[in-house]
Every structure is written in C-alpha cells, then in structure tokens.
Design an enzyme around this catalytic site. Structure first.
Site, short mmCIF file in Angstrom:
data_model
loop_
_atom_site.label_atom_id
_atom_site.label_comp_id
_atom_site.label_asym_id
_atom_site.label_seq_id
_atom_site.Cartn_x
_atom_site.Cartn_y
_atom_site.Cartn_z
N HIS A 144 -12.07 -0.53 -33.61
CA HIS A 144 -11.84 -1.95 -33.34
C HIS A 144 -10.89 -2.52 -34.39
O HIS A 144 -11.02 -2.21 -35.56
CB HIS A 144 -13.17 -2.72 -33.40
CG HIS A 144 -13.00 -4.19 -33.25
ND1 HIS A 144 -12.80 -4.80 -32.03
CD2 HIS A 144 -12.99 -5.18 -34.18
CE1 HIS A 144 -12.70 -6.11 -32.21
NE2 HIS A 144 -12.81 -6.36 -33.51
N GLU A 188 6.75 -3.25 1.63
CA GLU A 188 5.80 -2.15 1.70
C GLU A 188 5.16 -2.10 3.08
O GLU A 188 4.65 -3.11 3.55
CB GLU A 188 4.72 -2.29 0.61
CG GLU A 188 3.57 -1.31 0.70
CD GLU A 188 4.00 0.15 0.73
OE1 GLU A 188 3.55 0.87 1.64
OE2 GLU A 188 4.81 0.55 -0.12
N GLY A 220 16.42 20.79 -17.35
CA GLY A 220 15.44 19.70 -17.34
C GLY A 220 15.22 19.14 -15.96
O GLY A 220 14.25 18.40 -15.74
N GLY A 272 5.58 2.33 -3.99
CA GLY A 272 4.92 3.33 -4.82
C GLY A 272 5.45 3.23 -6.24
O GLY A 272 6.11 2.25 -6.61
N ALA A 273 5.18 4.24 -7.06
CA ALA A 273 5.55 4.19 -8.47
C ALA A 273 7.05 3.97 -8.67
O ALA A 273 7.47 3.14 -9.48
CB ALA A 273 5.11 5.47 -9.18
N ILE A 274 7.90 4.70 -7.92
CA ILE A 274 9.35 4.59 -8.10
C ILE A 274 9.83 3.19 -7.75
O ILE A 274 10.55 2.54 -8.53
CB ILE A 274 10.08 5.65 -7.26
CG1 ILE A 274 9.78 7.06 -7.77
CG2 ILE A 274 11.59 5.41 -7.28
CD1 ILE A 274 10.32 8.18 -6.89
#
Length: 462
Positions: A441, A201, A37, A180-182
């Site tokens: 809806h 950042e 994995g 970022g995403a992490i």
C-alpha cells in the site's frame, strides 16, 4: 544446407521458437521476407504501443493543471509521433537480429514455401529460388488485416492497421469499423491527438469479447472523450469518389451517412496460409486455420504450425508460448500442452483493459455458482494520488471450491497487473489465499485483493 529445424516467419512465434531450438542444441534457420520480428515488432504490438504512449503523454500535458503544473500551449506533432513509433520498431527489429546472431541462427531472407520431403523453397527479392532441407519445419506465417467484401482496402482512404500507423498526415476525421482491441486502440490514439472519431461495431458492445461490465465502462469513458460510438451497427458501403469518404451505416435508428477523411477497417485478421505449400505437402486446414495437435504437429510428420494460423487467440504471447512448446516437444523434452483457458488478453487504450478466464456470463452459462467482487479505482488511494480514478477490478470465483474463474480489469496500468491473476490461476490459488496475501500500500494492485475480499464479504475500503 541441412538443418534440424527451419522456421518460416520471424514473428513472436517464429523467432522465439528458433531461439529455444538453438538453446536445445538444434541447428536452426529462420526465413523472413521483410523485417525480423514480423508484424508484432514492426507493424503491430510494439509500434502501436509507442503511438499510444505519445497520446497518453499529450493527454497528461493537456491536464497538467490537474496536477498543479502550468504548461504553455502544446500541439501533437503527428509526423514526429509517427517517426518515434517507427524508430522504436526499428530498434526492436535490430534487437531480434542481435538475438539471431547470439544464438547462431541462420537468417534466410526471402519468401518461404514448404515443400514435400522436408524441404523449404525460398524465393529471394531477385526471384532466385533456393531449396533447403530440415528434419522439422515450423510454419509461422501469421496474419494480415481482414477485408470485408463491402469494405475493400485501397491503402489510402480505406485502410488497415498497417497504414493507420504510418499515415502521411493526420486525418481530421475517421470512422473505425470494428471495436475489438485494434479498433479501440486506434480510436483512442487518433481521438487523443484531435481527430474526430466514430466507432462502428456490429455487436451490442464495444470490446465484445470482454466482460459486459468492462465494455459498458469503456463506452461511457469513450463517449466522455468525444468519441462517437455506434453499436449494433454495420457499414453498408463507403463512397470514396469525393475528396473524402461517405460511410453508409445501418443501425437500429435506420440508415445514416457519416463523412470522414479516412475509414479504418479493424474487423479482425486473415491468416497467411495461401501460397506457402500447404496443399503440395498435404497439410490439412479447416476454416482458414492449419489443423494441429496439442504440440502443433500437422497431419504430416515433420511439419508444424504455430501462431495466428492455428486455432486459438491471435496474440503475440500465445504464439511465443506455442513456439516454445512445439520446439521442446521436437527436442523430446515432453512439455505440458498450453492451457488456453488461462491466456491473458490486454487492450492498451487509456484506460487499459486486461482480462483472463471466464466472464461473469460465461461462468453462469457453464453452470457455476459464483462469487463476484468489484473494487473501483475511485476508492484506491494510489489511483487518487495518480489522478487515474477511472475503472475497476472485477473478480469471479467458484462459490463451491474457491477456484478463480476469471478477472476483468479496466484502469491505469492494469495490463501490468493481470499477470498476478494468471500466475495465481496456474497455481490453483483460492480467493482466501489472495485475501491473506499482503499487497503493498498504496498501489493499484491492492485493488485485486480488495475486489477478492469484496467477493467474500470482507472488503475493508469500500
């Protein structure tokens, strides 16, 4: 032992490639030095989502009174949260083991190294070397946490994502370097369970690859949650000589020192291309990536590469798609090349972020005349009922032909909704066709239709 295909690395690129190869009748083996994995299942996508779910459940409990429910005192049991995450990862890895057996794929434990002459050398845990041959070899060795020269990871005080999901105890304070995403996902997780978090950042916006409106919205929400956001800022050095860390940060305001227990370096990934035989086989690399064609063949016949080690976004679903295309091409199925302009990206913090295609700025820079529509979840009946009114859907269309250029979402469950846009763009669906497609809806997904209608001046509920 001779195979039609050997794959080095069992991440979402490698193991998916072997399964597709087996389906196509190829005698296949896969080499893995740790757990089946790869990083995704064991130390990335899956266990991080388990951590994030625990954080979300804890947040729900803390806000239970908003839903008319009274709950007694609750605490986040850090070690139990970590254990659940590891158990989920273990279960998924066992699932891949089952798939290997089901598809009659030979699993070879050890470190694989490509060799000239269509050979692979495998070194097992005892140091024993065994050589295998294959008509085709796919290298899918993935990536690891990137280290900056002034931010060397020691695995204890300055850590990467792997240590961040398996700490022995919850830190009281943390500086996350990289938004970022992490970095953003870990910032959300640790903040939600009570850690004081600062995010640093280097670029002007957090989640910098996203549309600017998305970045600004998330920053506003994160600041409300108590996360300290520092953009246009850089970590100059970290002093770890004391009990904790003293982080020297340079920004427009000047130099600031932030004290914390742990520094998480989340500045990206580095490719695992060292010591895997590329040089000996004569395989070309460029800027830390293996050079491949549209079907992932390297410059050397019979040798292929997929996933993080080739050019393109470092995403699990991209690696899987590349693996399938690569194998189908090997088997003579003549697949289409992957359209890298229609790859969805997802960030699983709360609220979630999902996007595909061009940002508004990128569309303008490319010379398009555009129609832009936005629909806030504050106007969504389902979002109001669910108590998840933060965020919005933003869509971008080419004004001339109606081509769907991009979609950008921030809100609850938007990572489940982005697939509608990916499929629509694949089918070259226009904005008018989306407006005339009846959406159920009340759902969060009808906000996609409403945002599209807003782009064309036909929005009803805004």
């Amino acid at each position: 032992m001779n195979f039609d295909l050997i794959v080095i690395g069992s991440g979402p690129g490698g193991y998916v490639a072997t399964i597709r190869a087996s389906q196509l009748g190829l005698k296949t083996a896969i080499i893995e030095k740790e757990n089946l994995g790869g990083i995704c299942l064991n130390w990335g996508c899956i266990p991080t989502k388990a951590l994030l779910k625990s954080a979300q459940v804890f947040e729900y409990i803390q806000h239970a009174s908003d839903y008319g429910i009274t709950v007694g005192n609750s605490n986040a049991d850090f070690n139990s949260i970590i254990k659940r995450s590891r158990d989920v990862a273990t279960g998924m890895s066992k699932g891949v083991q089952f798939l290997m057996k089901k598809n009659k794929i030979e699993v070879i434990n050890g470190t694989g190294k490509a060799m000239p002459g269509n050979k692979v050398e495998v070194t097992d845990s005892t140091g024993k070397k065994t050589e295998y041959t294959a008509k085709n070899i796919i290298i899918a060795t993935g990536g690891r946490s990137k280290e900056l020269p002034n931010l060397k990871q020691d695995g204890k005080k300055i850590i990467g994502y792997r240590e961040a999901m398996n700490l022995p105890s919850q830190p009281k304070s943390m500086v996350v370097v990289g938004a970022g995403a992490i970095g953003i996902e870990f910032a959300y997780f640790y903040n939600s369970i009570g850690t004081k978090v600062t995010v640093v950042e280097f670029l002007p916006n957090i989640v910098p690859i996203e549309d600017e409106d998305i970045s600004k919205e998330l920053e506003k929400i994160y600041k409300k949650k108590g996360i300290n956001i520092m953009t246009n800022a850089s970590v100059e050095k970290v002093d770890t000589t004391g009990t904790g860390c003293k982080v020297t940060i340079k920004s427009a305001k000047g130099i600031e020192v932030v004290e914390c227990d742990i520094v998480l370096s989340a500045v990206g990934i580095s490719t695992n291309i060292e010591s895997i035989g590329l040089e000996a086989c004569g395989i070309k690399t460029e800027k830390g990536k293996v050079v491949v064609d549209d079907f992932y063949q390297t410059n050397m016949k019979g040798y292929y590469a997929i996933g993080d080690i080739v050019k393109g976004p470092s995403l699990a679903h991209v690696a899987s798609a590349e693996g399938i295309i690569c194998v189908e091409n090997i088997a003579g199925k003549k697949p289409h090349a992957l359209d890298y302009n229609n790859i969805p990206g997802c960030t699983y913090c709360q609220p979630e972020i999902a996007s595909v295609g061009l940002t508004e700025k990128a569309a303008k820079d490319a010379g398009y005349q555009i129609k832009v529509g936005k629909f806030p979840f504050s106007a969504s009946g389902k979002a109001s009922a669910a108590g998840t009114k933060e965020g919005f859907i933003k869509v971008i269309f080419d004004a001339k032909y109606g081509e769907w250029l991009g979609a950008h979402m921030i809100g609850a469950n938007v990572t489940e909704m982005i697939a509608e846009v990916v499929v629509a763009r694949k089918l070259e669906t226009t904005g008018h066709e989306i407006i005339k497609s009846v959406h159920p809806h009340p759902t969060m997904s009808e906000a996609i239709m409403e945002a599209t209608a807003a782009a064309y001046g036909e929005v009803i509920h805004l």
